[in-house]
Design a protein around this motif. Structure first.
Motif, PDB file in Angstrom:
ATOM      1  N   TYR A 143     -13.239   3.810 -80.318  1.00  0.00           N
ATOM      2  CA  TYR A 143     -13.184   3.891 -81.773  1.00  0.00           C
ATOM      3  C   TYR A 143     -11.925   3.267 -82.332  1.00  0.00           C
ATOM      4  O   TYR A 143     -11.866   2.885 -83.492  1.00  0.00           O
ATOM      5  N   GLY A 144     -10.885   3.154 -81.520  1.00  0.00           N
ATOM      6  CA  GLY A 144      -9.621   2.590 -81.975  1.00  0.00           C
ATOM      7  C   GLY A 144      -8.477   3.579 -81.954  1.00  0.00           C
ATOM      8  O   GLY A 144      -7.395   3.266 -82.472  1.00  0.00           O
ATOM      9  N   ILE A 145      -8.667   4.762 -81.370  1.00  0.00           N
ATOM     10  CA  ILE A 145      -7.579   5.730 -81.266  1.00  0.00           C
ATOM     11  C   ILE A 145      -6.569   5.219 -80.246  1.00  0.00           C
ATOM     12  O   ILE A 145      -6.938   4.923 -79.100  1.00  0.00           O
ATOM     13  N   PRO A 146      -5.292   5.072 -80.618  1.00  0.00           N
ATOM     14  CA  PRO A 146      -4.301   4.527 -79.672  1.00  0.00           C
ATOM     15  C   PRO A 146      -4.059   5.470 -78.510  1.00  0.00           C
ATOM     16  O   PRO A 146      -3.754   6.653 -78.691  1.00  0.00           O
ATOM     17  N   LEU A 147      -4.191   4.944 -77.308  1.00  0.00           N
ATOM     18  CA  LEU A 147      -3.997   5.729 -76.091  1.00  0.00           C
ATOM     19  C   LEU A 147      -2.622   5.501 -75.467  1.00  0.00           C
ATOM     20  O   LEU A 147      -2.170   6.310 -74.668  1.00  0.00           O
ATOM     21  N   GLY A 148      -1.970   4.411 -75.812  1.00  0.00           N
ATOM     22  CA  GLY A 148      -0.659   4.116 -75.241  1.00  0.00           C
ATOM     23  C   GLY A 148      -0.351   2.650 -75.376  1.00  0.00           C
ATOM     24  O   GLY A 148      -1.185   1.845 -75.814  1.00  0.00           O
ATOM     25  N   ARG A 149       0.884   2.319 -74.993  1.00  0.00           N
ATOM     26  CA  ARG A 149       1.292   0.918 -75.075  1.00  0.00           C
ATOM     27  C   ARG A 149       2.384   0.646 -74.061  1.00  0.00           C
ATOM     28  O   ARG A 149       3.071   1.553 -73.596  1.00  0.00           O
ATOM     29  N   VAL A 150       2.520  -0.633 -73.704  1.00  0.00           N
ATOM     30  CA  VAL A 150       3.603  -1.108 -72.845  1.00  0.00           C
ATOM     31  C   VAL A 150       4.404  -2.113 -73.657  1.00  0.00           C
ATOM     32  O   VAL A 150       3.830  -3.064 -74.212  1.00  0.00           O
ATOM     33  N   LEU A 151       5.715  -1.925 -73.739  1.00  0.00           N
ATOM     34  CA  LEU A 151       6.572  -2.811 -74.513  1.00  0.00           C
ATOM     35  C   LEU A 151       7.156  -3.896 -73.612  1.00  0.00           C
ATOM     36  O   LEU A 151       7.490  -3.646 -72.450  1.00  0.00           O
ATOM     37  N   ALA A 152       7.267  -5.094 -74.156  1.00  0.00           N
ATOM     38  CA  ALA A 152       7.809  -6.222 -73.391  1.00  0.00           C
ATOM     39  C   ALA A 152       8.368  -7.241 -74.366  1.00  0.00           C
ATOM     40  O   ALA A 152       8.182  -7.143 -75.584  1.00  0.00           O
ATOM     41  N   ALA A 153       9.064  -8.230 -73.827  1.00  0.00           N
ATOM     42  CA  ALA A 153       9.579  -9.317 -74.653  1.00  0.00           C
ATOM     43  C   ALA A 153       8.432 -10.143 -75.207  1.00  0.00           C
ATOM     44  O   ALA A 153       7.349 -10.230 -74.610  1.00  0.00           O
ATOM     45  N   ALA A 154       8.658 -10.773 -76.346  1.00  0.00           N
ATOM     46  CA  ALA A 154       7.591 -11.514 -77.019  1.00  0.00           C
ATOM     47  C   ALA A 154       7.101 -12.702 -76.204  1.00  0.00           C
ATOM     48  O   ALA A 154       5.967 -13.160 -76.398  1.00  0.00           O
ATOM     49  N   ASN A 155       7.931 -13.231 -75.290  1.00  0.00           N
ATOM     50  CA  ASN A 155       7.513 -14.397 -74.511  1.00  0.00           C
ATOM     51  C   ASN A 155       6.748 -14.028 -73.242  1.00  0.00           C
ATOM     52  O   ASN A 155       6.419 -14.902 -72.447  1.00  0.00           O
ATOM     53  N   ARG A 156       6.448 -12.747 -73.040  1.00  0.00           N
ATOM     54  CA  ARG A 156       5.629 -12.340 -71.895  1.00  0.00           C
ATOM     55  C   ARG A 156       4.160 -12.582 -72.200  1.00  0.00           C
ATOM     56  O   ARG A 156       3.689 -12.326 -73.311  1.00  0.00           O
ATOM     57  N   HIS A 157       3.421 -13.051 -71.193  1.00  0.00           N
ATOM     58  CA  HIS A 157       1.988 -13.264 -71.363  1.00  0.00           C
ATOM     59  C   HIS A 157       1.259 -11.927 -71.288  1.00  0.00           C
ATOM     60  O   HIS A 157       1.717 -10.980 -70.648  1.00  0.00           O
ATOM     61  N   ASP A 158       0.112 -11.858 -71.951  1.00  0.00           N
ATOM     62  CA  ASP A 158      -0.650 -10.613 -71.975  1.00  0.00           C
ATOM     63  C   ASP A 158      -1.135 -10.199 -70.588  1.00  0.00           C
ATOM     64  O   ASP A 158      -1.143  -9.010 -70.245  1.00  0.00           O
ATOM     65  N   SER A 159      -1.553 -11.165 -69.785  1.00  0.00           N
ATOM     66  CA  SER A 159      -2.213 -10.859 -68.521  1.00  0.00           C
ATOM     67  C   SER A 159      -1.365 -10.025 -67.560  1.00  0.00           C
ATOM     68  O   SER A 159      -1.859  -9.039 -66.994  1.00  0.00           O
ATOM     69  N   PRO A 160      -0.084 -10.340 -67.318  1.00  0.00           N
ATOM     70  CA  PRO A 160       0.706  -9.500 -66.396  1.00  0.00           C
ATOM     71  C   PRO A 160       0.941  -8.085 -66.906  1.00  0.00           C
ATOM     72  O   PRO A 160       1.304  -7.197 -66.114  1.00  0.00           O
ATOM     73  N   LEU A 161       0.747  -7.847 -68.200  1.00  0.00           N
ATOM     74  CA  LEU A 161       0.950  -6.516 -68.763  1.00  0.00           C
ATOM     75  C   LEU A 161      -0.292  -5.647 -68.644  1.00  0.00           C
ATOM     76  O   LEU A 161      -0.255  -4.458 -68.995  1.00  0.00           O
ATOM     77  N   LEU A 162      -1.394  -6.232 -68.139  1.00  0.00           N
ATOM     78  CA  LEU A 162      -2.637  -5.464 -68.053  1.00  0.00           C
ATOM     79  C   LEU A 162      -2.521  -4.291 -67.086  1.00  0.00           C
ATOM     80  O   LEU A 162      -2.932  -3.167 -67.418  1.00  0.00           O
ATOM     81  N   ALA A 163      -1.965  -4.527 -65.897  1.00  0.00           N
ATOM     82  CA  ALA A 163      -1.891  -3.468 -64.885  1.00  0.00           C
ATOM     83  C   ALA A 163      -1.056  -2.268 -65.363  1.00  0.00           C
ATOM     84  O   ALA A 163      -1.521  -1.124 -65.278  1.00  0.00           O
ATOM     85  N   PRO A 164       0.182  -2.473 -65.857  1.00  0.00           N
ATOM     86  CA  PRO A 164       0.924  -1.293 -66.341  1.00  0.00           C
ATOM     87  C   PRO A 164       0.263  -0.613 -67.531  1.00  0.00           C
ATOM     88  O   PRO A 164       0.432   0.597 -67.714  1.00  0.00           O
ATOM     89  N   THR A 165      -0.497  -1.367 -68.327  1.00  0.00           N
ATOM     90  CA  THR A 165      -1.211  -0.740 -69.443  1.00  0.00           C
ATOM     91  C   THR A 165      -2.345   0.133 -68.927  1.00  0.00           C
ATOM     92  O   THR A 165      -2.553   1.257 -69.403  1.00  0.00           O
ATOM     93  N   LEU A 166      -3.076  -0.350 -67.928  1.00  0.00           N
ATOM     94  CA  LEU A 166      -4.155   0.445 -67.344  1.00  0.00           C
ATOM     95  C   LEU A 166      -3.620   1.679 -66.631  1.00  0.00           C
ATOM     96  O   LEU A 166      -4.329   2.697 -66.519  1.00  0.00           O
ATOM     97  N   ASP A 167      -2.390   1.621 -66.148  1.00  0.00           N
ATOM     98  CA  ASP A 167      -1.802   2.793 -65.491  1.00  0.00           C
ATOM     99  C   ASP A 167      -1.704   3.978 -66.446  1.00  0.00           C
ATOM    100  O   ASP A 167      -1.643   5.133 -65.995  1.00  0.00           O
ATOM    101  N   LEU A 168      -1.664   3.715 -67.749  1.00  0.00           N
ATOM    102  CA  LEU A 168      -1.567   4.795 -68.731  1.00  0.00           C
ATOM    103  C   LEU A 168      -2.825   5.659 -68.747  1.00  0.00           C
ATOM    104  O   LEU A 168      -2.793   6.785 -69.269  1.00  0.00           O
ATOM    105  N   LEU A 169      -3.932   5.170 -68.190  1.00  0.00           N
ATOM    106  CA  LEU A 169      -5.154   5.974 -68.121  1.00  0.00           C
ATOM    107  C   LEU A 169      -4.960   7.223 -67.275  1.00  0.00           C
ATOM    108  O   LEU A 169      -5.659   8.224 -67.473  1.00  0.00           O
ATOM    109  N   ASP A 170      -4.022   7.170 -66.327  1.00  0.00           N
ATOM    110  CA  ASP A 170      -3.800   8.326 -65.445  1.00  0.00           C
ATOM    111  C   ASP A 170      -3.308   9.540 -66.221  1.00  0.00           C
ATOM    112  O   ASP A 170      -3.449  10.674 -65.748  1.00  0.00           O
ATOM    113  N   ASP A 171      -2.726   9.324 -67.408  1.00  0.00           N
ATOM    114  CA  ASP A 171      -2.190  10.441 -68.198  1.00  0.00           C
ATOM    115  C   ASP A 171      -3.246  11.106 -69.068  1.00  0.00           C
ATOM    116  O   ASP A 171      -2.937  12.093 -69.747  1.00  0.00           O
TER     117      ASP A 171
END
Length: 271
Positions: A143-171
């Motif tokens: 629905y769009g309820i925010p579950l979490g986020r990973v912060l990084a520098a603006a020049n980081r590509h989205d793809s490498p941030l996928l794994a740490p973002t998915l790790d938030l599902l464990d919580d």
């Protein structure tokens, strides 16, 4: 005109106050026994809401009721106590219990905002002439309820941030057996598919080079959530330099979004 309507701030404050430890109004250990009374927590909480919504400086929001130093000190005290993270967790649990999180459909996407002051997670923005910027890899339910986020520098590509973002599902506790992750074309790679396969997750990824309306999948929900978060100007133009402080403001914004959605949806389903 209040920064937020009372039907939203009052339940937020009631739960926030319940998480705070009891503190005396006057420090009993003061050698002269005449220390200035402690500023009321509700006053500081309202100041933080104003900072979050308007994006002004601490000096700009300070007045005779509360100084900028008090706002910063109380903010850091509450961060050390983990109050902001706990408040967001309680809001998610309440939403899940009353309305229900759509956890079988997950959307993830990155968003770049300005960070003029630099900081621990700031970097050269590829979309703002190399100025300092902040990227968040956000995850939402169906629905769009925010579950979490990973912060990084603006020049980081989205793809490498996928794994740490998915790790938030464990919580989030127990999860559905079948989960579909919706991603845009920036994640269209074999590495992304291997990562999702290793986690037993299904996916729906937009193809590179092929134009498709965002409504073709459930990915538009995370785009809408980014817009909700960008309505809080403290996050859109972030002058905070420490990651813990930025996460605290994001937790507060996500709590407001979650409680607001809970109240509005409950008007029609639980009246």
């Amino acid at each position: 005109m209040p920064v937020l309507p009372s039907w939203l701030t009052d339940p937020l404050w009631d739960q926030f106050a319940a998480l705070l430890p009891e503190r005396p109004m006057v420090d009993p250990g003061h050698p002269l026994g005449c220390h200035r009374p402690r500023i009321n927590d509700r006053i500081v909480f309202d100041k933080l809401l104003q900072l979050l919504r308007f994006g002004c400086s601490y000096q700009g929001i300070a007045d005779t009721t509360c100084s900028a130093t008090t706002i910063r000190n109380r903010r850091d005290e509450w961060i050390r106590l983990g109050v902001f993270a706990r408040l967001k967790q309680i809001a998610l649990q309440s939403y899940d219990r009353i309305v229900g999180l759509v956890l079988d459909q997950i959307a993830i996407d990155g968003s770049i905002t300005k960070a003029p002051g630099g900081g621990e997670v700031a970097g050269r923005s590829p979309v703002d002439r190399g100025k300092q910027g902040l990227k968040r890899s956000g995850m939402t339910d169906g629905y769009g309820i925010p579950l979490g986020r990973v912060l990084a520098a603006a020049n980081r590509h989205d793809s490498p941030l996928l794994a740490p973002t998915l790790d938030l599902l464990d919580d989030l506790g127990p999860l559905p057996d079948d989960i579909t992750v919706h991603l845009d074309a920036g994640y269209d790679s074999d590495k992304t598919r291997s990562e999702l396969t290793a986690r037993n997750l299904h996916w729906r990824i937009a193809d590179k080079g092929e134009k498709a309306p965002i409504q073709a999948s459930r990915r538009w929900h995370v785009e809408r959530t980014h817009a909700w978060q960008n309505a809080f100007h403290r996050l859109t133009r972030c002058y905070e330099r420490r990651t813990t402080v930025i996460n605290a403001f994001f937790d507060l914004a996500d709590t407001i979004i979650t409680v607001r959605s809970l109240i509005r949806r409950a008007w029609t389903t639980h009246r």
